[in-house]
Design a protein around this motif. Sequence first.
Motif, mmCIF file in Angstrom:
data_model
loop_
_atom_site.group_PDB
_atom_site.id
_atom_site.type_symbol
_atom_site.label_atom_id
_atom_site.label_comp_id
_atom_site.label_asym_id
_atom_site.label_seq_id
_atom_site.Cartn_x
_atom_site.Cartn_y
_atom_site.Cartn_z
ATOM 1 N N UNK A 1 0.830 -1.206 0.000
ATOM 2 C CA UNK A 1 0.000 0.000 0.000
ATOM 3 C C UNK A 1 0.865 1.257 0.000
ATOM 4 N N UNK A 2 1.916 1.264 0.796
ATOM 5 C CA UNK A 2 2.806 2.427 0.850
ATOM 6 C C UNK A 2 3.523 2.602 -0.485
ATOM 7 N N UNK A 3 3.966 1.500 -1.071
ATOM 8 C CA UNK A 3 4.627 1.572 -2.375
ATOM 9 C C UNK A 3 3.703 2.109 -3.455
ATOM 10 N N UNK A 4 2.444 1.679 -3.421
ATOM 11 C CA UNK A 4 1.473 2.162 -4.411
ATOM 12 C C UNK A 4 1.210 3.654 -4.222
ATOM 13 N N UNK A 5 1.137 4.120 -2.970
ATOM 14 C CA UNK A 5 0.906 5.548 -2.718
ATOM 15 C C UNK A 5 2.088 6.385 -3.196
ATOM 16 N N UNK A 6 3.305 5.910 -2.925
ATOM 17 C CA UNK A 6 4.496 6.647 -3.355
ATOM 18 C C UNK A 6 4.586 6.670 -4.869
ATOM 19 N N UNK A 7 4.282 5.556 -5.510
ATOM 20 C CA UNK A 7 4.304 5.496 -6.974
ATOM 21 C C UNK A 7 3.269 6.445 -7.576
ATOM 22 N N UNK A 8 2.071 6.485 -7.001
ATOM 23 C CA UNK A 8 1.032 7.394 -7.480
ATOM 24 C C UNK A 8 1.447 8.854 -7.290
ATOM 25 N N UNK A 9 2.106 9.158 -6.175
ATOM 26 C CA UNK A 9 2.577 10.519 -5.929
ATOM 27 C C UNK A 9 3.603 10.937 -6.979
ATOM 28 N N UNK B 1 5.222 13.818 -11.894
ATOM 29 C CA UNK B 1 5.793 13.732 -13.238
ATOM 30 C C UNK B 1 4.867 14.363 -14.265
ATOM 31 N N UNK B 2 3.570 14.151 -14.137
ATOM 32 C CA UNK B 2 2.604 14.767 -15.065
ATOM 33 C C UNK B 2 2.643 16.282 -14.945
ATOM 34 N N UNK B 3 2.743 16.808 -13.731
ATOM 35 C CA UNK B 3 2.810 18.258 -13.533
ATOM 36 C C UNK B 3 4.065 18.837 -14.168
ATOM 37 N N UNK B 4 5.202 18.170 -13.979
ATOM 38 C CA UNK B 4 6.466 18.662 -14.548
ATOM 39 C C UNK B 4 6.421 18.619 -16.068
ATOM 40 N N UNK B 5 5.886 17.544 -16.647
ATOM 41 C CA UNK B 5 5.811 17.427 -18.111
ATOM 42 C C UNK B 5 4.901 18.511 -18.685
ATOM 43 N N UNK B 6 3.751 18.727 -18.085
ATOM 44 C CA UNK B 6 2.844 19.766 -18.590
ATOM 45 C C UNK B 6 3.455 21.160 -18.475
ATOM 46 N N UNK B 7 4.150 21.439 -17.376
ATOM 47 C CA UNK B 7 4.790 22.749 -17.211
ATOM 48 C C UNK B 7 5.883 22.949 -18.249
ATOM 49 N N UNK B 8 6.667 21.906 -18.522
ATOM 50 C CA UNK B 8 7.731 22.056 -19.518
ATOM 51 C C UNK B 8 7.162 22.216 -20.924
#
Length: 116
Positions: A30-38, A43-50
């Motif tokens: 569960x912790x791994x899935x939460x960290x991966x989702x974060x 990553x989506x925010x950084x890609x859209x900003x760039x």
Amino acid sequence: MNVFVNFASLMLLPSVAKAEEKAGIISGNDIGAMVLALFAVLAVIVVLASLLKRFNLKFQGASGLKVLSSVSLGPKERLVIVDVGGQKLLLGVTQQRIECLKELPGDINLEGKQEQ
């Protein structure tokens, strides 16, 4: 009425106990899935900003206003030629104010770098 409440609490007691067991234990998956989702969201925010920065996308709300040319005079000072409803204006833009310096003729030719 009291009998009904007691009966309902006895029926729900096993499910409440199971829910409390599950709520108290967090597995490594569960912790791994939460960290991966974060990291995926970041990553989506950084890609859209760039992409916005790379393609220089500007959201201009005024449809009748168009920047024809712009020249930097200093860190926070610019001369800007804008077309407002077919009329061309030379504007002085500073950090504190924007001032119309001159109304330009409509048939003026702009040479060099122009913003579209």
